[in-house]
Enzyme design. Structure first.
Site, PDB file in Angstrom:
ATOM      1  N   ASP A 128     -33.351  16.597 -23.897  1.00 27.90           N
ATOM      2  CA  ASP A 128     -32.943  15.242 -24.263  1.00 27.90           C
ATOM      3  C   ASP A 128     -32.916  15.009 -25.776  1.00 27.90           C
ATOM      4  O   ASP A 128     -32.955  13.873 -26.223  1.00 27.90           O
ATOM      5  CB  ASP A 128     -33.859  14.214 -23.600  1.00 27.90           C
ATOM      6  CG  ASP A 128     -35.330  14.443 -23.923  1.00 27.90           C
ATOM      7  OD1 ASP A 128     -35.635  15.364 -24.706  1.00 27.90           O
ATOM      8  OD2 ASP A 128     -36.172  13.707 -23.383  1.00 27.90           O
ATOM      9  N   LYS A 179     -50.920  10.004 -31.228  1.00 30.00           N
ATOM     10  CA  LYS A 179     -50.239   8.886 -31.861  1.00 30.00           C
ATOM     11  C   LYS A 179     -51.242   8.061 -32.678  1.00 30.00           C
ATOM     12  O   LYS A 179     -52.253   7.606 -32.152  1.00 30.00           O
ATOM     13  CB  LYS A 179     -49.583   8.014 -30.796  1.00 30.00           C
ATOM     14  CG  LYS A 179     -48.498   8.724 -30.010  1.00 30.00           C
ATOM     15  CD  LYS A 179     -47.953   7.862 -28.896  1.00 30.00           C
ATOM     16  CE  LYS A 179     -46.905   8.620 -28.085  1.00 30.00           C
ATOM     17  NZ  LYS A 179     -46.385   7.822 -26.948  1.00 30.00           N
ATOM     18  N   ASP A 240     -33.660  11.527 -30.357  1.00 30.97           N
ATOM     19  CA  ASP A 240     -34.159  11.552 -28.988  1.00 30.97           C
ATOM     20  C   ASP A 240     -33.299  10.595 -28.169  1.00 30.97           C
ATOM     21  O   ASP A 240     -33.275   9.381 -28.431  1.00 30.97           O
ATOM     22  CB  ASP A 240     -35.627  11.113 -28.977  1.00 30.97           C
ATOM     23  CG  ASP A 240     -36.233  11.059 -27.578  1.00 30.97           C
ATOM     24  OD1 ASP A 240     -35.489  11.153 -26.588  1.00 30.97           O
ATOM     25  OD2 ASP A 240     -37.459  10.915 -27.465  1.00 30.97           O
TER      26      ASP A 240
END
Length: 399
Positions: A128, A179, A240
C-alpha cells in the site's frame, strides 16, 4: 534470532543481484471502506491498474523475477487477476495466511515460497506504499556493507503518527521508537517507509506459526544481538495510500507524472481515459483524473483529480473534485462532490452536494437533494404529507 554478523561475512563481494521478493498484501484496508468492501486495498485501481501492478513493475525493473504475495483478505482476487504473473513478466507465487500473523509472521510464512540461498538479498515491501525509491540502489548498498536488514526510511513533517527510526552518521539503525506522545520523544523525523532488503537467513530466524511484529519484535531483537540494520533515508516521492484522500492523490500524481511507473497504461497528462470510457466533448477533465472502462462522463461535467471506476456514470453539469466514484455508481445532474467516496453501485440522484470526508455505502440510493451544504433548489415531493402531520391540513391547503 541466531548469531549476528554472519550476513556481513558472506555477502560482501558477491554479485549484486536480488531476484526474489515478498509483497505483503493481506490487510483489510478498513480505512478505505467502502472501496474495500469487495476489493482488497492493493487491488484497487490506481492510475488505471491495480495498485500492486505499479509495485511489480518497479520490482521487475530492479531485477526481481519472482514475487511471493502474502495474501489474506479476499485472497482469491489476486490470483484471479494476476494468474502466474506471465502477462506482467514476473513469476508470482501465492501464500495465504489463515490466521493473522502480523508483519513479521507474514514475512516468515511467505518465506516458504522463496527459492534463494541463505546469503542472498530478498526485497520485502508493503502493498500500500507508492514510492519513487531506487530499489536497485537499496539492494546494492545492502550487499556492499553486508547488512542483515536494510530499511527504506523517509522524513515526514509530523512524525507523531509513526514509529521513529533514528540512525547514526553511517546509517546504522540505533533503535525503534513507538509513536511519540510528547515533543521530547520526537528525536528524529525519520520513519519506516515500508520497504526492506533482508538477507534470507534473517527471515528464516523469525519464529514460524505465530503472530510476530517486525517493527516491535523482529527488528529490536536483531539490534539487541548486534545485527547490522542499515537505514537509508530517501527523499523521493513517498505516499501511504491507506486513506481515500491519499488514494486519490496517488492516482492523480501517477497520471500527472509526478511519480514514475512503467505500469501506467497511457501517456501522462491531465487525464487518463481507459478503453471503453465515454466522455462528452462538453465535459472537462483535469488534475490527473482517471475515467475507467465503460464509465460515462456526460455534458457539462467537470471532473478534477478524481477516480471514476468502471461502469460509473457522471451526470450532466456535475462537479466531481478529489473524489472516488465506485464501480457502476451513478452521480446525478447538478450534483457536486468534493473529497467524497461513492461506493460501488450507489446512486446519488440530482442536486446533491457531498462535502469532503463523506462516504456513501455500496448500493445506497441518495434521493434528490438529500444532502446539501447550501440551500437547495426547493421542492420536496414528500414534504406536504409530513407538513400536514405536524402543522395540520391548513398548511397544505395554503400551498
Amino acid at each position: 534470532m541466531g548469531p549476528p554478523g554472519r550476513a556481513a561475512e558472506t555477502t560482501r563481494g558477491t554479485a549484486q543481484t536480488m531476484t526474489e521478493a515478498i509483497m505483503l498484501v493481506g490487510g483489510k484496508g478498513t480505512r478505505l471502506r467502502p472501496l474495500t468492501t469487495h476489493t482488497p486495498k492493493p487491488m484497487l485501481p490506481v492510475a488505471g491498474v491495480p495498485f500492486i501492478a505499479h509495485q511489480l513493475a518497479r520490482a521487475a525493473a530492479a531485477g526481481v523475477t519472482r514475487v511471493v504475495l502474502a495474501t489474506s483478505y479476499l485472497a482469491e482476487v489476486f490470483e484471479d487477476h494476476f494468474q502466474d504473473g506471465t502477462p506482467y513478466g514476473i513469476e508470482l507465487v501465492y501464500l495465504t495466511e489463515r490466521e493473522p500473523l502480523g508483519t513479521g509472521g507474514a514475512i516468515r510464512n511467505a518465506a516458504s515460497g522463496l527459492t534463494c540461498g541463505p546469503d542472498e538479498p530478498v526485497l520485502v515491501f508493503n502493498g500500500d506504499i507508492l514510492s519513487g525509491l531506487d530499489i536497485a540502489a537499496l539492494r546494492d548498498g545492502h550487499v556492499a556493507v553486508g547488512a542483515d536488514v536494510t530499511l527504506h526510511l523517509t522524513r515526514v513533517e509530523d512524525p507523531r503518527a509513526f514509529g521513529l527510526v533514528p540512525t547514526d552518521a553511517n546509517g546504522r539503525v540505533l533503535e525503534f521508537l513507538e509513536k511519540p506522545e510528547t515533543p521530547e520523544q520526537i528525536v528524529t523525523d525519520q520513519i519506516n517507509a515500508g520497504c526492506y532488503v533482508f538477507t534470507r537467513s534473517v527471515i528464516d530466524r523469525i519464529p514460524a506459526g505465530r503472530e510476530v511484529s517486525v517493527e516491535r519484535e523482529t527488528f529490536p531483537e536483531l539490534l539487541a544481538t548486534g545485527a547490522l540494520l542499515r537505514g537509508v533515508v530517501d527523499t523521493s516521492y513517498w505516499l501511504d495510500l491507506g486513506t481515500p484522500a491519499a488514494f486519490v492523490r496517488g492516482s492523480a500524481d501517477l497520471v500527472l507524472g509526478k511519480v514514475d511507473s512503467p505500469a501506467v497504461p497511457g501517456p501522462t497528462g491531465d487525464a487518463l481515459l481507459l478503453p471503453g470510457a465515454t466522455v462528452h466533448p462538453g465535459a472537462v477533465l483535469s488534475g490527473g483524473t482517471v475515467v475507467s472502462a465503460d464509465a460515462v462522463v456526460e455534458a457539462g461535467a467537470i471532473v478534477e483529480g478524481s477516480v471514476i471506476l468502471p461502469g460509473a456514470v457522471i451526470g450532466p453539469d456535475t462537479l466531481v473534485k478529489d473524489s472516488i466514484v465506485g464501480a457502476f455508481a451513478t452521480v446525478g445532474d447538478r450534483s457536486a462532490l468534493d473529497g467524497a467516496v461513492i461506493g460501488d453501485g450507489a446512486i446519488v440522484e440530482s442536486d446533491n452536494e457531498l462535502p469532503s470526508g463523506i462516504r456513501i455505502a455500496c448500493g445506497t440510493l441518495l434521493p434528490v437533494g438529500a444532502v446539501r451544504t447550501t440551500a437547495g433548489p426547493g421542492g420536496c415531493p414528500a414534504g406536504t404529507t409530513a407538513a400536514a402531520a405536524v402543522h395540520g391540513p391548513s398548511v397544505t391547503a395554503q400551498r
